[in-house]
Design an enzyme around this catalytic site. Structure first.
Site, PDB file in Angstrom:
ATOM      1  N   SER A 278      31.988 -17.075 -43.089  1.00  0.00           N
ATOM      2  CA  SER A 278      31.927 -18.505 -43.410  1.00  0.00           C
ATOM      3  C   SER A 278      32.604 -18.778 -44.757  1.00  0.00           C
ATOM      4  O   SER A 278      33.775 -18.455 -44.942  1.00  0.00           O
ATOM      5  CB  SER A 278      30.474 -18.972 -43.385  1.00  0.00           C
ATOM      6  OG  SER A 278      30.390 -20.378 -43.370  1.00  0.00           O
TER       7      SER A 278
ATOM      8  N   ASP B  68      30.236 -20.444 -36.589  1.00  0.00           N
ATOM      9  CA  ASP B  68      30.190 -19.943 -37.962  1.00  0.00           C
ATOM     10  C   ASP B  68      29.781 -18.466 -38.003  1.00  0.00           C
ATOM     11  O   ASP B  68      28.873 -18.029 -37.298  1.00  0.00           O
ATOM     12  CB  ASP B  68      29.172 -20.786 -38.752  1.00  0.00           C
ATOM     13  CG  ASP B  68      29.244 -20.542 -40.234  1.00  0.00           C
ATOM     14  OD1 ASP B  68      28.830 -19.453 -40.677  1.00  0.00           O
ATOM     15  OD2 ASP B  68      29.686 -21.445 -40.959  1.00  0.00           O
TER      16      ASP B  68
END
Length: 330
Positions: free
Chosen positions: A48, A163
């Site tokens: 991320s 993510d």
């Protein structure tokens, strides 16, 4: 002090940058600390925001990015959100990628970076970690930052990607597989959980070990551009999201319900905390750096100056360990 053994036992230093939204500005402070201490970084794995900071460092544009973000106010932050009709997410993500495009040259390939980089995302159906070691850097980053419920996920070779923090918020196991002999990991979720949650994680460690030991997926052909999931643009969403993404930490009455974004953000923090504790149980880095960023939200980029200070403080606390366990051996 020079350690003669390091010339015999050559160890590569790997840096692991965890997920955590705006908390990830602490990664910038850590990289600056390593640079000031003349500790080389031989490889990076990010999840991320960690993948974004790692990519910017590899592209040589991290200092410029830091300077620009420090000038960001709430209005400027909102301008990087492009709301859509909320079916798979509230934000399309194109504006964020346009922002990153200011610092990462178009067409940059992961395998061509001067420092080996691995970008982690999560496969929606299986929950497995997807590791990008080659292919188009911007496509890998777009997948890695697809916060569930907030940002529209992306499709890659028939898979839907989320993510990286969903499956692997602190991918120490990935840097081990890349051959790092010394590992410095930056954990942005050292204490989000309550005492009750910490007890639960401790009791469930063995049951969850199989999940953490599962093999990650490596994309076969990363050169195929990631196809963004198309959504019909809605009206008046910008004002709505501006309200949801308010960055002031308002102390609400105990009986007042939090906003939908607050619920998603807090839930994601708890999930990342649990998965991070599981990872650290079975994959311990050489040095673990844990900035105290508990009170910062996912979208608090307009508070980057404060977060950088916390990153600097964490580095100062770890300086002695970095000198003994890293600098002497790389």
């Amino acid at each position: 002090m020079i350690n003669p053994l390091k010339y015999i036992v050559k160890r590569k230093m790997g840096l692991v940058l965890g997920s955590g939204g705006a908390k990830g500005m602490a990664h910038v402070a850590v990289i600056e600390c390593l640079r000031d201490m003349e500790i080389p970084i031989h490889m990076i794995v990010g999840s991320s925001i960690g993948s974004v900071i790692g990519a910017l460092y590899c592209c040589g544009s991290l200092d410029r990015f830091k300077s620009d973000v420090l000038k960001l106010d709430k209005r400027g932050l909102i301008s990087f959100f492009d709301p859509v009709f909320p079916r798979s997410g509230f934000v399309q993500g194109n504006s964020m990628m346009d922002l990153l495009g200011r610092y990462i040259p178009d067409g940059t390939m992961i395998e061509d970076l001067p420092i080996p980089l691995a970008v982690c995302a999560t496969e929606y159906e299986s929950g497995m970690t997807v590791v990008f070691r080659s292919g188009r850097l911007m496509d890998a980053l777009r997948a890695s930052i697809s916060i569930p419920g907030i940002m529209v996920p992306v499709r890659f070779r028939g898979s839907l990607l989320l993510d990286g923090g969903v499956a692997n918020p602190l991918p120490v196991n990935i840097i081990e597989k890349m051959g790092a002999g010394i590992i410095v990991a930056v954990n942005l979720h050292p204490g989000v959980g309550s005492r009750r949650l910490r007890s639960f994680v401790k009791s469930e460690m063995h049951r969850f070990k199989l999940m953490m030991d599962a093999e990650e997926i490596s994309p076969i052909d990363n050169e195929t551009p990631v196809q963004k999931v198309k959504e019909k643009e809605g009206r008046r969403w910008l004002e709505t999201v501006a309200h949801w993404l308010r960055t002031e930490r308002i102390k609400r009455p105990r009986d007042e319900m939090p906003s939908i974004i607050d619920v998603m953000s807090k839930s994601f923090d708890i999930m990342e905390y649990v998965n991070t504790m599981l990872m650290l149980k079975y994959h311990r880095p050489t040095v673990l750096i844990e900035p105290e960023v508990f009170n910062y939200g996912t979208f608090d980029f307009n508070r980057s100056g404060e977060i950088l200070i916390e990153g600097e403080r964490a580095c100062r606390r770890a300086r002695g360990t970095l000198l003994r366990r890293v600098k002497l051996w790389v």
